[in-house]
Write a protein that holds these residues in place. Structure first.
Motif, PDB file in Angstrom:
ATOM      1  N   MET A  64      15.168 102.743 -20.168  1.00  0.00           N
ATOM      2  CA  MET A  64      15.542 103.598 -21.282  1.00  0.00           C
ATOM      3  C   MET A  64      16.203 104.856 -20.709  1.00  0.00           C
ATOM      4  N   ASN A  65      17.521 104.911 -20.796  1.00  0.00           N
ATOM      5  CA  ASN A  65      18.232 106.038 -20.197  1.00  0.00           C
ATOM      6  C   ASN A  65      18.714 107.079 -21.193  1.00  0.00           C
ATOM      7  N   GLN A  66      18.810 106.705 -22.476  1.00  0.00           N
ATOM      8  CA  GLN A  66      19.315 107.691 -23.426  1.00  0.00           C
ATOM      9  C   GLN A  66      18.253 108.754 -23.696  1.00  0.00           C
ATOM     10  N   LEU A  67      18.724 109.932 -24.069  1.00  0.00           N
ATOM     11  CA  LEU A  67      17.813 111.033 -24.368  1.00  0.00           C
ATOM     12  C   LEU A  67      16.928 110.681 -25.548  1.00  0.00           C
ATOM     13  N   ILE A  68      15.729 111.229 -25.548  1.00  0.00           N
ATOM     14  CA  ILE A  68      14.840 111.097 -26.690  1.00  0.00           C
ATOM     15  C   ILE A  68      14.490 112.497 -27.174  1.00  0.00           C
ATOM     16  N   TYR A  69      13.928 112.583 -28.370  1.00  0.00           N
ATOM     17  CA  TYR A  69      13.713 113.870 -29.020  1.00  0.00           C
ATOM     18  C   TYR A  69      12.312 113.919 -29.615  1.00  0.00           C
ATOM     19  N   HIS A  70      11.757 115.117 -29.632  1.00  0.00           N
ATOM     20  CA  HIS A  70      10.439 115.325 -30.224  1.00  0.00           C
ATOM     21  C   HIS A  70      10.470 116.641 -30.986  1.00  0.00           C
ATOM     22  N   ILE A  71       9.944 116.638 -32.194  1.00  0.00           N
ATOM     23  CA  ILE A  71       9.880 117.847 -33.020  1.00  0.00           C
ATOM     24  C   ILE A  71       8.472 118.424 -32.907  1.00  0.00           C
ATOM     25  N   THR A  72       8.408 119.719 -32.663  1.00  0.00           N
ATOM     26  CA  THR A  72       7.115 120.388 -32.576  1.00  0.00           C
ATOM     27  C   THR A  72       7.257 121.828 -33.046  1.00  0.00           C
ATOM     28  N   SER A  73       6.146 122.522 -33.103  1.00  0.00           N
ATOM     29  CA  SER A  73       6.194 123.934 -33.488  1.00  0.00           C
ATOM     30  C   SER A  73       6.573 124.778 -32.276  1.00  0.00           C
ATOM     31  N   LEU A  74       7.199 125.886 -32.544  1.00  0.00           N
ATOM     32  CA  LEU A  74       7.558 126.811 -31.474  1.00  0.00           C
ATOM     33  C   LEU A  74       6.301 127.274 -30.736  1.00  0.00           C
ATOM     34  N   ALA A  75       5.209 127.480 -31.455  1.00  0.00           N
ATOM     35  CA  ALA A  75       3.961 127.929 -30.833  1.00  0.00           C
ATOM     36  C   ALA A  75       3.427 126.885 -29.855  1.00  0.00           C
ATOM     37  N   GLU A  76       3.465 125.605 -30.238  1.00  0.00           N
ATOM     38  CA  GLU A  76       2.985 124.550 -29.333  1.00  0.00           C
ATOM     39  C   GLU A  76       3.878 124.455 -28.096  1.00  0.00           C
ATOM     40  N   TRP A  77       5.192 124.603 -28.291  1.00  0.00           N
ATOM     41  CA  TRP A  77       6.108 124.537 -27.153  1.00  0.00           C
ATOM     42  C   TRP A  77       5.917 125.737 -26.225  1.00  0.00           C
ATOM     43  N   ASP A  78       5.735 126.923 -26.808  1.00  0.00           N
ATOM     44  CA  ASP A  78       5.493 128.116 -25.988  1.00  0.00           C
ATOM     45  C   ASP A  78       4.237 127.933 -25.138  1.00  0.00           C
ATOM     46  N   TYR A  79       3.189 127.394 -25.750  1.00  0.00           N
ATOM     47  CA  TYR A  79       1.942 127.164 -25.007  1.00  0.00           C
ATOM     48  C   TYR A  79       2.171 126.140 -23.891  1.00  0.00           C
ATOM     49  N   ILE A 139      -6.334 111.973 -30.398  1.00  0.00           N
ATOM     50  CA  ILE A 139      -6.668 110.848 -31.279  1.00  0.00           C
ATOM     51  C   ILE A 139      -5.705 109.682 -31.075  1.00  0.00           C
ATOM     52  N   GLU A 140      -4.406 109.962 -31.098  1.00  0.00           N
ATOM     53  CA  GLU A 140      -3.400 108.897 -31.056  1.00  0.00           C
ATOM     54  C   GLU A 140      -3.114 108.376 -29.652  1.00  0.00           C
ATOM     55  N   GLN A 141      -3.276 109.211 -28.644  1.00  0.00           N
ATOM     56  CA  GLN A 141      -3.039 108.839 -27.247  1.00  0.00           C
ATOM     57  C   GLN A 141      -1.569 108.605 -26.894  1.00  0.00           C
ATOM     58  N   PHE A 142      -0.662 109.076 -27.738  1.00  0.00           N
ATOM     59  CA  PHE A 142       0.761 109.022 -27.412  1.00  0.00           C
ATOM     60  C   PHE A 142       1.487 110.132 -28.144  1.00  0.00           C
ATOM     61  N   ILE A 143       2.714 110.391 -27.713  1.00  0.00           N
ATOM     62  CA  ILE A 143       3.556 111.413 -28.331  1.00  0.00           C
ATOM     63  C   ILE A 143       4.680 110.709 -29.077  1.00  0.00           C
ATOM     64  N   HIS A 144       4.785 110.988 -30.362  1.00  0.00           N
ATOM     65  CA  HIS A 144       5.845 110.424 -31.196  1.00  0.00           C
ATOM     66  C   HIS A 144       7.189 111.021 -30.789  1.00  0.00           C
ATOM     67  N   CYS A 145       8.170 110.184 -30.514  1.00  0.00           N
ATOM     68  CA  CYS A 145       9.518 110.651 -30.219  1.00  0.00           C
ATOM     69  C   CYS A 145      10.509 109.897 -31.096  1.00  0.00           C
ATOM     70  N   SER A 146      11.753 110.299 -31.029  1.00  0.00           N
ATOM     71  CA  SER A 146      12.816 109.683 -31.825  1.00  0.00           C
ATOM     72  C   SER A 146      14.085 109.608 -31.007  1.00  0.00           C
ATOM     73  N   TYR A 147      14.968 108.744 -31.454  1.00  0.00           N
ATOM     74  CA  TYR A 147      16.334 108.766 -30.951  1.00  0.00           C
ATOM     75  C   TYR A 147      17.109 109.695 -31.865  1.00  0.00           C
ATOM     76  N   LEU A 148      18.280 110.114 -31.435  1.00  0.00           N
ATOM     77  CA  LEU A 148      19.059 111.095 -32.188  1.00  0.00           C
ATOM     78  C   LEU A 148      19.291 110.670 -33.638  1.00  0.00           C
ATOM     79  N   ASP A 149      19.634 109.405 -33.846  1.00  0.00           N
ATOM     80  CA  ASP A 149      19.924 108.945 -35.209  1.00  0.00           C
ATOM     81  C   ASP A 149      18.675 108.847 -36.092  1.00  0.00           C
ATOM     82  N   GLN A 150      17.494 109.041 -35.538  1.00  0.00           N
ATOM     83  CA  GLN A 150      16.244 108.979 -36.304  1.00  0.00           C
ATOM     84  C   GLN A 150      15.684 110.367 -36.620  1.00  0.00           C
ATOM     85  N   LEU A 151      16.249 111.386 -35.994  1.00  0.00           N
ATOM     86  CA  LEU A 151      15.669 112.731 -36.081  1.00  0.00           C
ATOM     87  C   LEU A 151      15.558 113.280 -37.498  1.00  0.00           C
ATOM     88  N   LEU A 152      16.620 113.199 -38.268  1.00  0.00           N
ATOM     89  CA  LEU A 152      16.581 113.780 -39.619  1.00  0.00           C
ATOM     90  C   LEU A 152      15.611 113.046 -40.529  1.00  0.00           C
TER      91      LEU A 152
END
Length: 116
Positions: free
Chosen positions: A1-16, A30-43
């Motif tokens: 998997m070489n294409q970039l992936i994206y994750h949406i989070t709060s600025l506070a969580e990213w700062d921490y 709880i989930e044991q993974f981080i939800h990510c998206s491809y660019l066309d899935q972000l919106l």
């Protein structure tokens, strides 16, 4: 998997995350993974899970800099596959964090930098 992936989070969580060098979202324990998206899935993801929220950022992630398993799957029974990171996200894998404010109606528009 070489294409970039994206994750949406709060600025506070990213700062921490930056202060400790690794990102772990609230639901990770709880989930044991981080939800990510491809660019066309972000919106779609933003409008479904984050509608009306402000102080968000989009993390632009370079998969080649991640040691944990990155799995394409759909856990809700659909056919569209999403990248899920089964491990913590090292801040060094994040190329940039882009401000992601919602529009007046609560919906989202991709930042200019991500429009193709």
């Amino acid at each position: 998997m070489n294409q970039l992936i994206y994750h949406i989070t709060s600025l506070a969580e990213w700062d921490y995350a930056q202060s400790i060098g690794v990102y772990q979202p609230k639901g990770f324990v709880i989930e044991q993974f981080i939800h990510c998206s491809y660019l066309d899935q972000l919106l779609t993801v933003a409008d479904h899970f984050f509608r009306g929220q402000n102080s968000l950022v989009i993390l632009v992630v370079e998969p080649s800099k991640i040691d944990s398993d990155l799995v394409e799957e759909n856990l809700e029974g659909g056919t569209e596959l999403y990248p899920h990171l089964y491990g913590l996200l090292p801040c060094t894998a994040v190329k940039k964090a882009l401000a992601f404010p919602c529009n007046a109606d609560g919906s989202f528009t991709l930042p200019e930098e991500l429009k193709v």
